[in-house]
Design a protein around this motif. Sequence first.
Motif, PDB file in Angstrom:
ATOM      1  N   ILE A 148      -4.483 -12.622   1.850  1.00  0.00           N
ATOM      2  CA  ILE A 148      -3.104 -12.169   2.040  1.00  0.00           C
ATOM      3  C   ILE A 148      -2.809 -12.053   3.540  1.00  0.00           C
ATOM      4  N   PRO A 149      -1.825 -12.769   4.065  1.00  0.00           N
ATOM      5  CA  PRO A 149      -1.486 -12.654   5.488  1.00  0.00           C
ATOM      6  C   PRO A 149      -0.993 -11.239   5.818  1.00  0.00           C
TER       7      PRO A 149
ATOM      8  N   ILE B 107       0.868  -1.178   0.000  1.00  0.00           N
ATOM      9  CA  ILE B 107       0.000   0.000   0.000  1.00  0.00           C
ATOM     10  C   ILE B 107       0.901   1.223   0.000  1.00  0.00           C
ATOM     11  N   PHE B 108       0.814   2.039  -1.050  1.00  0.00           N
ATOM     12  CA  PHE B 108       1.746   3.151  -1.279  1.00  0.00           C
ATOM     13  C   PHE B 108       0.945   4.455  -1.261  1.00  0.00           C
TER      14      PHE B 108
ATOM     15  N   ILE C 242       1.972  -7.930   3.924  1.00  0.00           N
ATOM     16  CA  ILE C 242       1.502  -6.602   3.516  1.00  0.00           C
ATOM     17  C   ILE C 242       2.519  -5.567   3.990  1.00  0.00           C
ATOM     18  N   LEU C 243       2.958  -4.692   3.083  1.00  0.00           N
ATOM     19  CA  LEU C 243       3.815  -3.568   3.423  1.00  0.00           C
ATOM     20  C   LEU C 243       3.032  -2.279   3.235  1.00  0.00           C
ATOM     21  N   ILE C 244       3.302  -1.291   4.109  1.00  0.00           N
ATOM     22  CA  ILE C 244       2.634   0.007   4.041  1.00  0.00           C
ATOM     23  C   ILE C 244       3.707   1.081   3.963  1.00  0.00           C
TER      24      ILE C 244
ATOM     25  N   GLY D 249       6.154  -4.712   7.123  1.00  0.00           N
ATOM     26  CA  GLY D 249       7.132  -3.636   7.156  1.00  0.00           C
ATOM     27  C   GLY D 249       6.501  -2.330   6.738  1.00  0.00           C
ATOM     28  N   VAL D 250       7.253  -1.243   6.913  1.00  0.00           N
ATOM     29  CA  VAL D 250       6.755   0.085   6.569  1.00  0.00           C
ATOM     30  C   VAL D 250       7.897   0.873   5.936  1.00  0.00           C
ATOM     31  N   PHE D 251       7.570   1.713   4.947  1.00  0.00           N
ATOM     32  CA  PHE D 251       8.603   2.550   4.324  1.00  0.00           C
ATOM     33  C   PHE D 251       8.139   3.996   4.285  1.00  0.00           C
TER      34      PHE D 251
END
Length: 232
Positions: free
Chosen positions: A111-112, A23-24, A116-118, A141-143
């Motif tokens: 989707i586990p 998710i961007f 999922i990355l945010i 994770g998160v970016f």
Amino acid sequence: MAATRRLQICAVSPTGKHTASVIFLHGSGDTGQGLRAWVREVLVPDLAFNQIRVIYPTAPARPYTPMRGAPSTVWFDRRRISPDSPEHLESIDSMCSTLGSIITDEVQAGIPKNRILIGGFSMGGAMALHLACRYHPDVGGVFALSSFLNKGSVAFQNRLKEGLSLPELFQCHGTSDELVLHQWGEDTSELLKKAGMRTAFHSFSGLYHQLSKSEMELLRNWILKKLPPDSP
């Protein structure tokens, strides 16, 4: 309780089986479609994957105080663009609830959470940090790109005392950024470390408040490391 507001999104579907999601979140005044176009312009051959769906939501327009109350597509309101300004928690928490519905949709699609990355650019990165640190610490994770959290942010508070494990942070910032100063990004990284977060901070010499090819290539590699194609 009122129903959670649904956001407009654009998405890049995986070329193979969908087993993970990113998710961007765009910066203030932009849209999901705008960020998607920017990424495609900067990064060749695009931020697209065999196994990962990349989701670009658009923030709803709201009155934005730094623009004297004019409406803008921002994730939350700010009193000032400054790390010393108090956070506008009412708008932040409301948007965390709204964005949480996207995470729920992905989980319901099979989707586990740890797949999922945010993340986001500028304000989008700050929004992603609130969402991951305070509401969804079990994501993969998160970016945060060219982003900062205000001093005294609730995202820094009581993480270790509450026994919460926080997701890993991937952070990038340009040394020539005059809108969101490089030092603000560094300070955010250090405060998150003290809160118990594993962080990786990458500086890009001469980069202004923008995306760059080298930055996006590094991000793509980090995404693939966190969400490898051979995972179930």
